[in-house]
Motif scaffolding. Structure first.
Motif, mmCIF file in Angstrom:
data_model
loop_
_atom_site.group_PDB
_atom_site.id
_atom_site.type_symbol
_atom_site.label_atom_id
_atom_site.label_comp_id
_atom_site.label_asym_id
_atom_site.label_seq_id
_atom_site.Cartn_x
_atom_site.Cartn_y
_atom_site.Cartn_z
ATOM 1 N N ARG A 192 2.861 3.353 -14.371
ATOM 2 C CA ARG A 192 3.568 4.640 -14.279
ATOM 3 C C ARG A 192 2.656 5.817 -14.609
ATOM 4 O O ARG A 192 2.897 6.931 -14.179
ATOM 5 C CB ARG A 192 4.786 4.642 -15.194
ATOM 6 C CG ARG A 192 5.877 3.722 -14.727
ATOM 7 C CD ARG A 192 7.074 3.789 -15.662
ATOM 8 N NE ARG A 192 8.011 2.736 -15.369
ATOM 9 C CZ ARG A 192 9.142 2.919 -14.711
ATOM 10 N NH1 ARG A 192 9.476 4.116 -14.306
ATOM 11 N NH2 ARG A 192 9.941 1.911 -14.471
ATOM 12 N N SER A 193 1.614 5.579 -15.356
ATOM 13 C CA SER A 193 0.685 6.649 -15.710
ATOM 14 C C SER A 193 -0.061 7.185 -14.481
ATOM 15 O O SER A 193 -0.574 8.300 -14.512
ATOM 16 C CB SER A 193 -0.310 6.158 -16.760
ATOM 17 O OG SER A 193 -1.065 5.081 -16.243
ATOM 18 N N GLU A 194 -0.104 6.405 -13.419
ATOM 19 C CA GLU A 194 -0.761 6.833 -12.174
ATOM 20 C C GLU A 194 0.135 7.785 -11.371
ATOM 21 O O GLU A 194 -0.331 8.430 -10.440
ATOM 22 C CB GLU A 194 -1.096 5.624 -11.294
ATOM 23 C CG GLU A 194 -2.099 4.685 -11.907
ATOM 24 C CD GLU A 194 -3.497 5.272 -11.909
ATOM 25 O OE1 GLU A 194 -3.879 5.888 -10.898
ATOM 26 O OE2 GLU A 194 -4.191 5.112 -12.923
ATOM 27 N N ASP A 221 -1.282 8.327 -5.317
ATOM 28 C CA ASP A 221 -2.312 8.325 -4.292
ATOM 29 C C ASP A 221 -2.738 6.882 -4.048
ATOM 30 O O ASP A 221 -3.054 6.148 -5.004
ATOM 31 C CB ASP A 221 -3.526 9.138 -4.735
ATOM 32 C CG ASP A 221 -3.202 10.618 -4.853
ATOM 33 O OD1 ASP A 221 -2.348 11.108 -4.083
ATOM 34 O OD2 ASP A 221 -3.807 11.294 -5.701
ATOM 35 N N LEU A 222 -2.731 6.483 -2.771
ATOM 36 C CA LEU A 222 -3.133 5.133 -2.412
ATOM 37 C C LEU A 222 -4.172 5.180 -1.303
ATOM 38 O O LEU A 222 -4.043 5.976 -0.363
ATOM 39 C CB LEU A 222 -1.924 4.323 -1.921
ATOM 40 C CG LEU A 222 -0.796 4.094 -2.909
ATOM 41 C CD1 LEU A 222 0.373 3.396 -2.228
ATOM 42 C CD2 LEU A 222 -1.290 3.260 -4.077
ATOM 43 N N PRO A 223 -5.191 4.336 -1.380
ATOM 44 C CA PRO A 223 -6.152 4.262 -0.284
ATOM 45 C C PRO A 223 -5.537 3.502 0.899
ATOM 46 O O PRO A 223 -4.950 2.439 0.718
ATOM 47 C CB PRO A 223 -7.325 3.490 -0.890
ATOM 48 C CG PRO A 223 -6.720 2.691 -1.986
ATOM 49 C CD PRO A 223 -5.531 3.459 -2.487
ATOM 50 N N VAL A 252 -7.403 8.518 1.436
ATOM 51 C CA VAL A 252 -6.457 8.418 0.329
ATOM 52 C C VAL A 252 -5.261 9.295 0.683
ATOM 53 O O VAL A 252 -5.416 10.478 0.991
ATOM 54 C CB VAL A 252 -7.096 8.870 -1.005
ATOM 55 C CG1 VAL A 252 -6.063 8.881 -2.116
ATOM 56 C CG2 VAL A 252 -8.258 7.957 -1.361
ATOM 57 N N ILE A 253 -4.071 8.716 0.672
ATOM 58 C CA ILE A 253 -2.845 9.403 1.063
ATOM 59 C C ILE A 253 -1.907 9.494 -0.133
ATOM 60 O O ILE A 253 -1.755 8.528 -0.888
ATOM 61 C CB ILE A 253 -2.127 8.654 2.219
ATOM 62 C CG1 ILE A 253 -3.062 8.484 3.422
ATOM 63 C CG2 ILE A 253 -0.839 9.344 2.623
ATOM 64 C CD1 ILE A 253 -3.452 9.761 4.098
ATOM 65 N N ALA A 254 -1.267 10.646 -0.319
ATOM 66 C CA ALA A 254 -0.278 10.835 -1.388
ATOM 67 C C ALA A 254 1.092 10.382 -0.888
ATOM 68 O O ALA A 254 1.548 10.834 0.163
ATOM 69 C CB ALA A 254 -0.236 12.293 -1.808
#
Length: 171
Positions: free
Chosen positions: A5-7, A31-33, A46-48
């Protein structure tokens, strides 16, 4: 996905279209690659993604921000997504039968949610848009900040008009 959750970053703006007539406030944003293609020809960015707290038939929805970042061109007629890779054009495709199955799954899930006890809880987690006297939603309607003038754009059909600001320079 086991993402801590900190991400997750906070998001203050809602988005629309998930529940008709309502705006949804996400739990946050991560954000994930994302990579399209294979080892010989690929494109990574990297997309939010906004995180929501209800079931959906899709795990992730790629929209205009993703297409823009990848400079991808969707073709809905042929169910293809084209973008440039390192060596050539990358084409991601599907079939009409797979698209139908996804739509059918989405319909079934929506029907289950509407007929379940989850709907009142879901309604409590969203903010309904308040309609104003023009039938538009006050949260999404645009209003002129200054006086406007109605201009005809078609001399044959006088109902086709556009409003322009009266304080615009003559140029």
């Amino acid at each position: 996905m086991h993402i801590p959750r900190s991400e997750r970053r906070s998001v203050s703006s809602p988005f629309h279209g998930m529940i008709p007539g309502a705006q949804v406030y996400p739990l946050g944003q991560i954000d994930l690659p994302i990579t399209f293609g294979d080892h010989a020809n690929f494109h990574s960015e990297v997309i939010a993604f906004k995180v929501v707290n209800f079931l959906g038939s899709y795990h992730a929805i790629l929209g205009q921000p993703c297409y823009t970042k990848f400079m991808a061109i969707p073709n809905y007629t042929y169910l293809k997504l084209n973008m440039l890779g390192r060596n050539d054009v990358i084409t991601i495709g599907s079939t009409l039968s797979h698209a139908y199955l996804c739509d059918h799954e989405h319909y079934e899930l929506t029907t289950v949610v509407i007929n379940s006890d989850e709907l009142p809880e879901l309604r409590n987690s969203v903010t309904l848009a308040v309609p104003n006297c023009n039938g538009l939603t006050s949260l999404s309607a645009f209003y002129p900040t200054e006086k406007t003038k109605v201009m005809e754009i078609d001399p044959i059909d006088l109902t086709k008009t556009v409003r322009i600001g009266t304080k615009l320079p003559a140029k």
